[in-house]
Motif scaffolding. Structure first.
Motif, short mmCIF file in Angstrom:
data_model
loop_
_atom_site.label_atom_id
_atom_site.label_comp_id
_atom_site.label_asym_id
_atom_site.label_seq_id
_atom_site.Cartn_x
_atom_site.Cartn_y
_atom_site.Cartn_z
N ALA A 57 46.62 68.66 50.87
CA ALA A 57 46.18 69.85 51.61
C ALA A 57 46.62 71.13 50.92
O ALA A 57 45.87 72.10 50.83
N ARG A 58 47.85 71.13 50.41
CA ARG A 58 48.38 72.32 49.74
C ARG A 58 47.90 72.45 48.30
O ARG A 58 47.91 73.55 47.74
N SER A 59 47.50 71.33 47.71
CA SER A 59 47.11 71.37 46.30
C SER A 59 45.86 72.19 46.05
O SER A 59 45.66 72.71 44.95
N LEU A 60 45.00 72.32 47.05
CA LEU A 60 43.82 73.17 46.88
C LEU A 60 44.24 74.61 46.63
O LEU A 60 43.68 75.29 45.75
N SER A 61 45.22 75.10 47.37
CA SER A 61 45.73 76.45 47.13
C SER A 61 46.41 76.56 45.78
O SER A 61 46.34 77.60 45.12
N VAL A 62 47.06 75.47 45.34
CA VAL A 62 47.67 75.44 44.01
C VAL A 62 46.60 75.66 42.93
O VAL A 62 46.79 76.42 41.98
N VAL A 63 45.48 74.98 43.11
CA VAL A 63 44.37 75.10 42.13
C VAL A 63 43.91 76.55 42.03
O VAL A 63 43.72 77.07 40.92
N PHE A 64 43.73 77.22 43.16
CA PHE A 64 43.29 78.61 43.12
C PHE A 64 44.37 79.53 42.56
O PHE A 64 44.07 80.50 41.84
N GLY A 65 45.64 79.23 42.86
CA GLY A 65 46.73 80.03 42.32
C GLY A 65 46.80 79.95 40.81
O GLY A 65 46.94 80.96 40.11
N ILE A 66 46.71 78.75 40.27
CA ILE A 66 46.74 78.56 38.82
C ILE A 66 45.48 79.12 38.17
O ILE A 66 45.53 79.72 37.09
N SER A 67 44.34 78.95 38.84
CA SER A 67 43.08 79.48 38.30
C SER A 67 43.13 81.00 38.16
O SER A 67 42.55 81.56 37.23
N SER A 68 43.82 81.67 39.07
CA SER A 68 43.97 83.12 38.97
C SER A 68 44.68 83.51 37.69
O SER A 68 44.26 84.45 36.98
N LEU A 69 45.75 82.79 37.35
CA LEU A 69 46.50 83.08 36.13
C LEU A 69 45.67 82.81 34.88
O LEU A 69 45.64 83.60 33.94
N ILE A 70 44.97 81.67 34.88
CA ILE A 70 44.15 81.31 33.73
C ILE A 70 43.01 82.30 33.55
O ILE A 70 42.66 82.67 32.42
N PHE A 71 42.42 82.73 34.66
CA PHE A 71 41.33 83.72 34.60
C PHE A 71 41.81 85.00 33.92
O PHE A 71 41.12 85.55 33.04
N LEU A 72 42.97 85.50 34.30
CA LEU A 72 43.49 86.74 33.72
C LEU A 72 43.83 86.55 32.24
O LEU A 72 43.53 87.41 31.41
N PHE A 73 44.46 85.44 31.92
CA PHE A 73 44.84 85.18 30.53
C PHE A 73 43.60 85.04 29.65
O PHE A 73 43.54 85.60 28.55
N TYR A 74 42.60 84.33 30.14
CA TYR A 74 41.35 84.18 29.40
C TYR A 74 40.65 85.53 29.22
O TYR A 74 40.12 85.83 28.14
N SER A 75 40.66 86.35 30.27
CA SER A 75 40.04 87.68 30.19
C SER A 75 40.73 88.53 29.13
O SER A 75 40.06 89.29 28.41
N ALA A 76 42.05 88.39 29.02
CA ALA A 76 42.79 89.14 28.01
C ALA A 76 42.40 88.70 26.60
O ALA A 76 42.24 89.52 25.70
N LEU A 77 42.26 87.41 26.41
CA LEU A 77 41.88 86.89 25.09
C LEU A 77 40.45 87.27 24.73
O LEU A 77 40.13 87.50 23.56
N LYS A 78 39.60 87.35 25.74
CA LYS A 78 38.17 87.57 25.49
C LYS A 78 37.82 89.02 25.20
O LYS A 78 36.96 89.30 24.37
#
Length: 371
Positions: free
Chosen positions: A96-117
């Motif tokens: 149940a909590r892992s879904l929120s974990v996925v969105f939390g980690i996705s937020s970090l990856i999105f920002l990091f990818y945006s910086a590289l791009k």
């Protein structure tokens, strides 16, 4: 001659290391952010609000699920995603909590990818610094481990905030907003609205400010696009507007919310900028960030004009002030403000703060650096 060549080689090596010193620093914070979002998911049992999310999403059919959410004060998107998540992975507290974990980690990856791009120097630094802030932001970490919609809400505010700032720049430059970009922006705003009713309020404020700016600059095409977008957003959100107007003010589920007071706003800012679970956290954070800022070079990348980029923090400041003022006055009669509800403003504030840090005085020019 050989000594001269060796000196040049050492200089190039030092410069290469200096230019890329920011990457390991950001990666350390990225790893730290992922670690804090994963560790101890099962440390505490589910609490009341989480139990509601789990029980509602465990129903045997979507008809039963929507019947429950027809009387719930929050929109159903997170619950609907959790419903399907349970069908795939089961329904334990960790799942149940892992879904929120996925969105939390996705937020970090999105920002990091945006910086590289991105090729823009200031934007690159802004995204990297935002990654650092969000990685260890207390509220972002805490609600990434809770079976509630706040992690999804924060995740959706990332692209919406970036689109909002880009549209500001388009309007200021008297350029037309892309239909494709605006369609994605509208779709994400609708998803955010169906995640939490504060997401809908946030989206309305963004559309209102963009519309007013377009009116000020007399951009007829942008005015039509934005106001059509507002009407479409409201129309598609009508089922939940009924609940906001009729059910929310009378619901006992929010009767515990106090009237606006400084404690609520302190709680919110603590959620956004507190560095979680680190030994001497601010010392470590400041040292690493200073190293990052002063070792990232601008060789071969473009710097946009200051008179445009400078409006990014201004646009977010206006959005934040308007949102806080409107919700404050509404809450004087029907209290709805809590620290966690205000997390819809978490990334906009992080993004604005990161931009201000990323734009030191030596960069305040309109030159373009070429390879």
């Amino acid at each position: 001659m050989r000594n001269y060549i060796d000196q040049i080689s050492r200089t190039k090596l030092v410069k290469m290391i200096s230019n890329h010193l920011h990457l390991p620093i950001v990666l350390i914070f990225l790893a730290m952010g992922i670690y804090y979002r994963i560790i101890h998911l099962d440390l505490q049992s589910l609490w009341y609000d989480e139990l509601f999310s789990v029980l509602a999403s465990q129903k045997s059919s979507l008809i039963e699920f929507f019947e429950i959410y027809s009387k719930e004060t929050n929109p159903p998107l997170h619950g609907l995603l959790l419903f399907n998540w349970f069908l795939i992975f089961g329904n334990s507290p960790i799942v149940a909590r892992s879904l929120s974990v996925v969105f939390g980690i996705s937020s970090l990856i999105f920002l990091f990818y945006s910086a590289l791009k991105t090729a823009d120097f200031v934007q690159k630094k802004t995204f990297f610094i935002s990654t650092i802030f969000l990685s260890v932001s207390f509220g972002a970490v805490y609600y990434s481990q809770e079976a509630r919609p706040y992690s999804l809400m924060i995740f959706l505010t990332l692209p919406i905030t970036i689109y909002y700032c880009n549209f500001w720049k388009k309007i200021l430059l008297k350029q037309s907003i892309s239909i494709y970009s605006f369609s994605l922006f509208l779709f994400l705003s609708l998803l955010l609205s169906y995640t939490h009713y504060f997401g809908f309020l946030f989206s309305l404020h963004i559309f209102a400010l963009l519309g007013l700016l377009s009116l000020w600059f007399r951009s007829k095409r942008n005015i039509f696009i934005i106001f059509f977008g507002i009407l479409l957003l409201v129309f598609l959100f009508l089922p939940e507007i009924y609940k906001i107007v009729n059910l929310l003010p009378q619901s006992q589920k929010i009767s515990w919310i106090p009237k606006p007071n400084p404690t609520i706003y302190y709680e919110f800012f603590n959620y956004v900028f507190f560095i979680n679970r680190l030994s001497n956290p601010w010392i470590i954070f400041v040292i690493l960030t200073i190293l990052f800022l002063y070792n990232m070079k601008r060789d071969g990348v473009k710097i946009e004009k200051i008179n445009i980029n400078f409006y990014i923090p201004i646009s977010i400041l206006l959005l934040t002030l308007l949102f806080l003022l409107s919700t404050f006055f509404y809450s004087l009669k029907n209290p709805i403000i809590t620290g966690r509800n205000l997390l819809v403003l978490a990334f906009p504030l992080i993004y604005a703060s990161s931009f201000i840090i990323a734009y030191p005085a030596r960069e305040l020019d309109s030159k373009t650096v070429r390879n």
